[in-house]
Design a protein around this motif. Structure first.
Motif, mmCIF file in Angstrom:
data_model
loop_
_atom_site.group_PDB
_atom_site.id
_atom_site.type_symbol
_atom_site.label_atom_id
_atom_site.label_comp_id
_atom_site.label_asym_id
_atom_site.label_seq_id
_atom_site.Cartn_x
_atom_site.Cartn_y
_atom_site.Cartn_z
ATOM 1 N N ILE A 2 0.842 -1.204 0.000
ATOM 2 C CA ILE A 2 0.000 0.000 0.000
ATOM 3 C C ILE A 2 0.873 1.248 0.000
ATOM 4 N N ARG A 3 1.961 1.246 0.780
ATOM 5 C CA ARG A 3 2.869 2.399 0.782
ATOM 6 C C ARG A 3 3.446 2.643 -0.609
ATOM 7 N N LEU A 4 3.858 1.565 -1.284
ATOM 8 C CA LEU A 4 4.395 1.709 -2.643
ATOM 9 C C LEU A 4 3.339 2.254 -3.600
ATOM 10 N N CYS A 5 2.111 1.786 -3.452
ATOM 11 C CA CYS A 5 1.028 2.291 -4.302
ATOM 12 C C CYS A 5 0.808 3.785 -4.073
ATOM 13 N N ILE A 6 0.866 4.204 -2.829
ATOM 14 C CA ILE A 6 0.670 5.621 -2.513
ATOM 15 C C ILE A 6 1.797 6.459 -3.108
ATOM 16 N N ARG A 7 3.025 5.984 -2.981
ATOM 17 C CA ARG A 7 4.170 6.749 -3.495
ATOM 18 C C ARG A 7 4.168 6.850 -5.014
ATOM 19 N N SER A 8 3.741 5.799 -5.697
ATOM 20 C CA SER A 8 3.878 5.781 -7.151
ATOM 21 C C SER A 8 2.595 6.127 -7.901
ATOM 22 N N SER A 9 1.506 6.344 -7.199
ATOM 23 C CA SER A 9 0.251 6.610 -7.896
ATOM 24 C C SER A 9 0.138 8.081 -8.283
ATOM 25 N N VAL A 10 -0.682 8.317 -9.288
ATOM 26 C CA VAL A 10 -0.963 9.673 -9.746
ATOM 27 C C VAL A 10 -2.473 9.855 -9.686
ATOM 28 N N VAL A 11 -2.900 10.853 -8.958
ATOM 29 C CA VAL A 11 -4.323 11.127 -8.830
ATOM 30 C C VAL A 11 -4.628 12.377 -9.638
ATOM 31 N N LYS A 12 -5.585 12.264 -10.526
ATOM 32 C CA LYS A 12 -5.962 13.407 -11.349
ATOM 33 C C LYS A 12 -6.952 14.265 -10.578
ATOM 34 N N GLN A 13 -6.764 15.558 -10.681
ATOM 35 C CA GLN A 13 -7.658 16.460 -9.968
ATOM 36 C C GLN A 13 -8.998 16.555 -10.689
ATOM 37 N N HIS A 14 -10.016 16.953 -9.939
ATOM 38 C CA HIS A 14 -11.335 17.153 -10.528
ATOM 39 C C HIS A 14 -11.279 18.315 -11.505
ATOM 40 N N LEU A 15 -12.170 18.295 -12.466
ATOM 41 C CA LEU A 15 -12.238 19.401 -13.410
ATOM 42 C C LEU A 15 -12.731 20.651 -12.693
ATOM 43 N N THR A 16 -12.137 21.778 -13.032
ATOM 44 C CA THR A 16 -12.583 23.034 -12.446
ATOM 45 C C THR A 16 -13.882 23.456 -13.117
ATOM 46 N N SER A 17 -14.559 24.418 -12.518
ATOM 47 C CA SER A 17 -15.811 24.894 -13.111
ATOM 48 C C SER A 17 -15.543 25.534 -14.470
ATOM 49 N N GLU A 18 -14.370 26.143 -14.617
ATOM 50 C CA GLU A 18 -14.008 26.739 -15.903
ATOM 51 C C GLU A 18 -13.848 25.659 -16.972
ATOM 52 N N GLN A 19 -13.179 24.557 -16.612
ATOM 53 C CA GLN A 19 -13.003 23.456 -17.558
ATOM 54 C C GLN A 19 -14.341 22.810 -17.900
ATOM 55 N N MET A 20 -15.212 22.704 -16.913
ATOM 56 C CA MET A 20 -16.551 22.162 -17.180
ATOM 57 C C MET A 20 -17.304 23.068 -18.154
ATOM 58 N N GLY A 21 -17.112 24.378 -18.022
ATOM 59 C CA GLY A 21 -17.728 25.316 -18.955
ATOM 60 C C GLY A 21 -17.231 25.096 -20.376
ATOM 61 N N TYR A 22 -15.927 24.844 -20.516
ATOM 62 C CA TYR A 22 -15.368 24.564 -21.845
ATOM 63 C C TYR A 22 -15.979 23.295 -22.433
ATOM 64 N N ILE A 23 -16.155 22.297 -21.593
ATOM 65 C CA ILE A 23 -16.742 21.042 -22.076
ATOM 66 C C ILE A 23 -18.181 21.271 -22.528
ATOM 67 N N ARG A 24 -18.927 22.084 -21.776
ATOM 68 C CA ARG A 24 -20.299 22.407 -22.188
ATOM 69 C C ARG A 24 -20.301 23.158 -23.519
ATOM 70 N N GLN A 25 -19.340 24.089 -23.681
ATOM 71 C CA GLN A 25 -19.247 24.812 -24.950
ATOM 72 C C GLN A 25 -18.960 23.857 -26.102
ATOM 73 N N LEU A 26 -18.024 22.930 -25.876
ATOM 74 C CA LEU A 26 -17.710 21.961 -26.927
ATOM 75 C C LEU A 26 -18.910 21.082 -27.255
ATOM 76 N N SER A 27 -19.674 20.712 -26.239
ATOM 77 C CA SER A 27 -20.866 19.893 -26.481
ATOM 78 C C SER A 27 -21.881 20.655 -27.321
ATOM 79 N N GLY A 28 -22.064 21.934 -26.988
ATOM 80 C CA GLY A 28 -22.983 22.759 -27.777
ATOM 81 C C GLY A 28 -22.503 22.919 -29.206
ATOM 82 N N MET A 29 -21.195 23.081 -29.361
ATOM 83 C CA MET A 29 -20.640 23.225 -30.709
ATOM 84 C C MET A 29 -20.766 21.929 -31.498
ATOM 85 N N ALA A 30 -20.643 20.806 -30.823
ATOM 86 C CA ALA A 30 -20.821 19.522 -31.506
ATOM 87 C C ALA A 30 -22.246 19.416 -32.036
ATOM 88 N N ASN A 31 -23.195 19.913 -31.261
ATOM 89 C CA ASN A 31 -24.581 19.936 -31.720
ATOM 90 C C ASN A 31 -24.704 20.826 -32.955
#
Length: 120
Positions: free
Chosen positions: A52-81
């Motif tokens: 478990i210690r080795l897993c903690i040391r070597s793992s990479v946790v991705k951060q949650h998307l910020t509200s700004e990034q979520m806004g970009y994703i919504r814009q891209l979804s609208g543009m895809a439409n």
């Protein structure tokens, strides 16, 4: 009668404070998770705590998307439409009629993608 001085001469030397493990945590697992952990630690040739210690040391946790990034994703979804609507119009009315609309949409997509790349 002789007394024994320094009884603890042999044995393991004491650990330095930096080497000591000072914190203990408890986690709950279901049966499958427990046996998976046990098997992986055994396969690695180490105990579960060290695994478990080795897993903690070597793992990479991705951060949650910020509200700004979520806004970009919504814009891209609208543009895809919008792209789907333009494609539908192009198939119905002919490609030359929607050329200007495609160029405008392409420019908007490029701008949003650049914003996302700048944030990453």
């Amino acid at each position: 009668m002789r007394t024994i001085k320094n009884r603890n001469i042999g044995g393991r030397p004491p650990k330095a404070p930096a080497e000591k493990k000072g914190y203990k945590i408890t986690i709950k697992m279901d049966t499958e998770e427990y046996y998976t952990l046990k098997a992986k630690a055994r396969d690695a040739g180490i105990n579960r705590s060290e695994f478990i210690r080795l897993c903690i040391r070597s793992s990479v946790v991705k951060q949650h998307l910020t509200s700004e990034q979520m806004g970009y994703i919504r814009q891209l979804s609208g543009m895809a439409n919008n792209v789907n609507q333009v494609a539908h119009k192009a198939n119905a009315a002919g490609y030359s009629d929607v050329h200007r609309q495609c160029l405008s949409l392409n420019e908007r997509l490029d701008n949003v993608i650049k914003k996302i790349e700048d944030d990453c």
